[in-house]
Design an enzyme around this catalytic site. Structure first.
Site, PDB file in Angstrom:
ATOM      1  N   CYS A 177      -3.537  12.568  13.521  1.00 19.64           N
ATOM      2  CA  CYS A 177      -4.365  11.356  13.483  1.00 19.64           C
ATOM      3  C   CYS A 177      -4.110  10.585  14.757  1.00 19.64           C
ATOM      4  O   CYS A 177      -3.407  11.062  15.644  1.00 19.64           O
ATOM      5  CB  CYS A 177      -4.085  10.530  12.230  1.00 19.64           C
ATOM      6  SG  CYS A 177      -2.510   9.713  12.275  1.00 19.64           S
TER       7      CYS A 177
ATOM      8  N   LYS B  57       0.831  -1.215   0.000  1.00 11.91           N
ATOM      9  CA  LYS B  57       0.000   0.000   0.000  1.00 11.91           C
ATOM     10  C   LYS B  57       0.863   1.261   0.000  1.00 11.91           C
ATOM     11  O   LYS B  57       0.615   2.195  -0.760  1.00 11.91           O
ATOM     12  CB  LYS B  57      -0.899  -0.006   1.251  1.00 11.91           C
ATOM     13  CG  LYS B  57      -1.493   1.346   1.600  1.00 11.91           C
ATOM     14  CD  LYS B  57      -2.181   1.348   2.955  1.00 11.91           C
ATOM     15  CE  LYS B  57      -1.316   1.560   4.149  1.00 11.91           C
ATOM     16  NZ  LYS B  57      -1.082   2.937   4.606  1.00 11.91           N
ATOM     17  N   ASN B  58       1.888   1.288   0.860  1.00  8.75           N
ATOM     18  CA  ASN B  58       2.665   2.518   0.992  1.00  8.75           C
ATOM     19  C   ASN B  58       3.614   2.761  -0.182  1.00  8.75           C
ATOM     20  O   ASN B  58       4.197   3.836  -0.291  1.00  8.75           O
ATOM     21  CB  ASN B  58       3.427   2.541   2.318  1.00  8.75           C
ATOM     22  CG  ASN B  58       2.482   2.786   3.484  1.00  8.75           C
ATOM     23  OD1 ASN B  58       1.313   3.114   3.285  1.00  8.75           O
ATOM     24  ND2 ASN B  58       2.977   2.611   4.702  1.00  8.75           N
TER      25      ASN B  58
ATOM     26  N   ASP C  92       5.883   0.725  11.648  1.00 13.18           N
ATOM     27  CA  ASP C  92       4.677   0.023  11.199  1.00 13.18           C
ATOM     28  C   ASP C  92       4.646  -1.450  11.626  1.00 13.18           C
ATOM     29  O   ASP C  92       3.645  -2.138  11.390  1.00 13.18           O
ATOM     30  CB  ASP C  92       4.542   0.111   9.672  1.00 13.18           C
ATOM     31  CG  ASP C  92       4.198   1.514   9.210  1.00 13.18           C
ATOM     32  OD1 ASP C  92       3.798   2.344  10.045  1.00 13.18           O
ATOM     33  OD2 ASP C  92       4.333   1.790   7.997  1.00 13.18           O
TER      34      ASP C  92
ATOM     35  N   ARG D  71       1.723  14.593  13.314  1.00 11.64           N
ATOM     36  CA  ARG D  71       2.095  14.419  11.914  1.00 11.64           C
ATOM     37  C   ARG D  71       2.071  15.724  11.096  1.00 11.64           C
ATOM     38  O   ARG D  71       1.300  15.856  10.139  1.00 11.64           O
ATOM     39  CB  ARG D  71       1.224  13.331  11.276  1.00 11.64           C
ATOM     40  CG  ARG D  71       1.279  12.041  12.059  1.00 11.64           C
ATOM     41  CD  ARG D  71       0.527  10.926  11.425  1.00 11.64           C
ATOM     42  NE  ARG D  71       1.236  10.358  10.295  1.00 11.64           N
ATOM     43  CZ  ARG D  71       0.773   9.335   9.578  1.00 11.64           C
ATOM     44  NH1 ARG D  71      -0.377   8.804   9.881  1.00 11.64           N
ATOM     45  NH2 ARG D  71       1.453   8.870   8.573  1.00 11.64           N
TER      46      ARG D  71
ATOM     47  N   ARG E  83      -7.989  -0.610   5.511  1.00 16.42           N
ATOM     48  CA  ARG E  83      -7.242   0.437   4.813  1.00 16.42           C
ATOM     49  C   ARG E  83      -5.963  -0.130   4.214  1.00 16.42           C
ATOM     50  O   ARG E  83      -5.472   0.400   3.212  1.00 16.42           O
ATOM     51  CB  ARG E  83      -6.862   1.563   5.795  1.00 16.42           C
ATOM     52  CG  ARG E  83      -8.023   2.443   6.215  1.00 16.42           C
ATOM     53  CD  ARG E  83      -7.518   3.630   6.989  1.00 16.42           C
ATOM     54  NE  ARG E  83      -6.241   4.050   6.435  1.00 16.42           N
ATOM     55  CZ  ARG E  83      -5.177   4.426   7.140  1.00 16.42           C
ATOM     56  NH1 ARG E  83      -5.233   4.461   8.439  1.00 16.42           N
ATOM     57  NH2 ARG E  83      -4.066   4.792   6.551  1.00 16.42           N
TER      58      ARG E  83
HETATM   59  N1  EPU Z   1       7.323  14.755  10.453  1.00 12.36           N
HETATM   60  C1  EPU Z   1       7.491  16.077  10.757  1.00 12.36           C
HETATM   61  N2  EPU Z   1       7.368  16.991   9.747  1.00 12.36           N
HETATM   62  C2  EPU Z   1       7.090  16.631   8.465  1.00 12.36           C
HETATM   63  C3  EPU Z   1       6.923  15.272   8.167  1.00 12.36           C
HETATM   64  C4  EPU Z   1       7.044  14.349   9.188  1.00 12.36           C
HETATM   65  O1  EPU Z   1       7.735  16.444  11.898  1.00 12.36           O
HETATM   66  O2  EPU Z   1       6.998  17.509   7.599  1.00 12.36           O
HETATM   67  C5  EPU Z   1       7.429  13.752  11.524  1.00 12.36           C
HETATM   68  C6  EPU Z   1       6.108  13.005  11.777  1.00 12.36           C
HETATM   69  O3  EPU Z   1       5.253  13.739  12.605  1.00 12.36           O
HETATM   70  C7  EPU Z   1       6.580  11.721  12.397  1.00 12.36           C
HETATM   71  C8  EPU Z   1       7.925  11.471  11.690  1.00 12.36           C
HETATM   72  O4  EPU Z   1       8.308  12.728  11.125  1.00 12.36           O
HETATM   73  O5  EPU Z   1       6.777  11.900  13.754  1.00 12.36           O
HETATM   74  C9  EPU Z   1       7.875  10.435  10.592  1.00 12.36           C
HETATM   75  O6  EPU Z   1       6.827  10.680   9.717  1.00 12.36           O
HETATM   76  P1  EPU Z   1       6.870  10.412   8.158  1.00 12.36           P
HETATM   77  O7  EPU Z   1       6.626  11.691   7.474  1.00 12.36           O
HETATM   78  O8  EPU Z   1       8.070   9.628   7.784  1.00 12.36           O
HETATM   79  O9  EPU Z   1       5.580   9.512   7.998  1.00 12.36           O
HETATM   80  P2  EPU Z   1       4.594   9.579   6.775  1.00 12.36           P
HETATM   81  O10 EPU Z   1       5.377   9.804   5.550  1.00 12.36           O
HETATM   82  O11 EPU Z   1       3.464  10.475   7.096  1.00 12.36           O
HETATM   83  C10 EPU Z   1       4.743   7.048   6.145  1.00 12.36           C
HETATM   84  C11 EPU Z   1       3.799   5.902   6.074  1.00 12.36           C
HETATM   85  C12 EPU Z   1       3.394   5.491   7.485  1.00 12.36           C
HETATM   86  C13 EPU Z   1       4.658   5.125   8.256  1.00 12.36           C
HETATM   87  C14 EPU Z   1       5.644   6.285   8.240  1.00 12.36           C
HETATM   88  C15 EPU Z   1       6.969   5.989   8.913  1.00 12.36           C
HETATM   89  C16 EPU Z   1       2.684   6.204   3.979  1.00 12.36           C
HETATM   90  C17 EPU Z   1       1.453   6.551   3.256  1.00 12.36           C
HETATM   91  N3  EPU Z   1       2.630   6.264   5.303  1.00 12.36           N
HETATM   92  O12 EPU Z   1       4.027   8.104   6.778  1.00 12.36           O
HETATM   93  O13 EPU Z   1       2.565   4.366   7.363  1.00 12.36           O
HETATM   94  O14 EPU Z   1       4.343   4.798   9.579  1.00 12.36           O
HETATM   95  O15 EPU Z   1       5.915   6.688   6.877  1.00 12.36           O
HETATM   96  O16 EPU Z   1       7.597   4.925   8.287  1.00 12.36           O
HETATM   97  O17 EPU Z   1       3.684   5.852   3.373  1.00 12.36           O
HETATM   98  C18 EPU Z   1       0.891   2.842   8.020  1.00 12.36           C
HETATM   99  O18 EPU Z   1       0.987   2.315   6.901  1.00 12.36           O
HETATM  100  O19 EPU Z   1       0.281   2.305   8.978  1.00 12.36           O
HETATM  101  C19 EPU Z   1       1.546   4.126   8.253  1.00 12.36           C
HETATM  102  C20 EPU Z   1       1.174   4.958   9.229  1.00 12.36           C
END
Ligand code: EPU
Length: 417
Positions: A114, A22-23, A302, A119, A396
């Site tokens: 969330c 999915k990701n 995850d 996030r 999801r």
């Molecule tokens: N963060 C910031 N600022 C930003 C972006 C991120 O502070 O601009 C922080 C977030 O708040 C968090 C950390 O950085 O504390 C990591 O977040 P990241 O941005 O890497 O997560 P994401 O890109 O929103 C993806 C996956 C998540 C997975 C995370 C970490 C997708 C669609 N989602 O989220 O997947 O947990 O990377 O590996 O790719 C799931 O599938 O259950 C899921 C939540």
């Protein structure tokens, strides 16, 4: 809202074919916004998040053909991702980079927090500003625009996964050279770069923490097979581990789960890496282990909830410690695992799990995607019947989980309400 009813106590055994990730699929599908040619997938995952994304993309002008599994965006019809669509799925933020690259403007609802954390998307926005975009936040929307995007040098404050992808998808059509440092190295990021290269982008260094991009004028279409889902992969291995079972998952992309396989081995499981698959043979009693979540190649956040479920029944002569470093609120499963009899103490981002002799079946509530998986794993081991409520979270990101579990010998049924 559907629930899953599980009668625990059965040893799971067999082979599981793991569907596409999915990701990886979410950002890959968004690449259709970058070209007027068709973007086609041979194995699009059939999960709710991809359904949400199709609706959003359709709104923006992307047509999807069920018959050919092709996305085509001859022209962008709208550059606005509305609150209504974004609130259903945070990953909608992934349209920001491609829209800005192709149309030089985008309006995307702020995703907001969330269940697992605040996030923020500040790093996405700072990186786009470095590429020359003007960003304004107004009435819950990100308004991004640029006369043109220009190559830049930008160091990410943290290797955010979707942030890295958003910035790469903006920079591939920018003028000149871009260097991003401290980028995410997750296999999903690498795959998006490989797909972009196939579309004609010039990218080097993906998989390392420094990516170099030479902007190009246009991108071609894509015909792509998405990598297997490493998180579903580890989830099924965890089902084998907790039930003292023997499970082989395939296809396996080498080196995508080393940190997790190592923990299973420390827990006393025999791990056999074969060509394209991994076999896990579990002992009758797991050993406690310590781990800390971290960006790739560290232990994935995850998978934290699923391994925690396994450790609730590990040898009680010791204790396991789990530190969650990626999200500030990713222990939602703990209170529900406790209701099944687990002994878990949480202090800040540290959970100490002491194994118990047995878990007991209970009605529990899923609060997010991976927490749902954790409760299912615990229910497979628990004595008696468990009902996992609100499995829409599970839907999801997991495809036909109950069918796959049944094929391994589990007693699971879905109740539709
Ligand atoms: N963060 C910031 N600022 C930003 C972006 C991120 O502070 O601009 C922080 C977030 O708040 C968090 C950390 O950085 O504390 C990591 O977040 P990241 O941005 O890497 O997560 P994401 O890109 O929103 C993806 C996956 C998540 C997975 C995370 C970490 C997708 C669609 N989602 O989220 O997947 O947990 O990377 O590996 O790719 C799931 O599938 O259950 C899921 C939540």
């Amino acid at each position: 809202m559907d629930s899953l009813v599980i009668s625990g106590g059965r040893r799971l055994e067999g082979k599981v074919e793991i569907p596409a990730a999915k990701n990886a699929a979410l950002p890959l599908v968004c690449l259709s916004l970058l070209t007027d040619q068709a973007v086609k997938f041979s194995n699009l995952p059939n999960v709710a998040d991809i359904g949400h994304l199709k609706v959003l993309l359709n709104d923006l002008g992307v047509n999807f053909s069920e018959a050919s599994q092709e996305f085509k965006c001859s022209e962008i019809r709208s550059t606005k991702a509305t609150y209504d669509l974004v609130r259903k799925m945070r990953a909608s933020i992934l349209v920001l980079g491609p829209l800005l690259a192709r149309e030089k403007k985008a309006e995307v609802s702020m995703p907001g927090g969330c269940a697992i954390g605040e996030r923020p998307v500040d790093i996405h926005l700072k990186g786009l500003e470095a590429l020359g975009a003007t960003i304004k936040l107004d009435a819950g929307y990100i308004h991004a625009s640029a006369a043109e995007l220009r190559g830049c040098r930008f160091v990410l404050d943290f290797p955010t996964v979707t942030g890295t992808i958003n910035l790469i998808t903006a920079a591939v059509l920018a003028k000149g050279e871009t260097c991003f440092e401290n980028v995410a190295r997750e296999p999903e990021v690498v795959e998006v770069c490989d797909a972009l290269i196939k579309m004609g982008a010039k990218i080097e260094g993906h998989g390392s923490s420094r990516i170099l991009i030479q902007g190009v004028d246009r991108l071609k279409g894509l015909d792509w097979t998405i990598q297997p889902d490493r998180i579903q992969f580890l989830t099924y291995l965890a089902c084998g581990a907790i039930t003292g079972g023997e499970i082989e998952c395939y296809p396996y992309r080498k080196d995508t789960l080393n940190a997790v396989l190592q923990k299973f081995a420390e827990m006393g499981c025999e791990i056999v890496e074969k060509t394209g698959s991994v076999l896990l043979k579990a002992p009758s009693l797991l050993k406690p282990v310590d781990f800390e979540t971290a960006p790739f190649p560290g232990f994935p956040t995850d998978g934290q909830a699923q391994l925690m479920a396994c450790l609730t029944v590990a040898d009680s002569s010791g204790a396991s410690t789990i530190r969650e470093t990626i999200f500030e609120n990713r222990f939602n499963h703990v209170s529900e695992l406790r209701r099944m009899g687990a002994d878990i103490e949480v202090t800040g981002n540290l959970a100490v799990v002491k194994g118990v002799k047995s878990l007991s079946g209970a009605s529990v509530m899923a609060s997010d995607l991976r927490a749902s998986a954790s409760l299912i794993i615990a229910a497979l081991k628990a004595k008696g019947e468990s009902t996992i409520l609100r499995v829409y979270h599970l839907d999801r990101g997991y495809e036909k989980l109950e069918d796959r579990l049944r094929a391994l010998g589990a007693q699971v049924r879905r109740e539709r309400n």
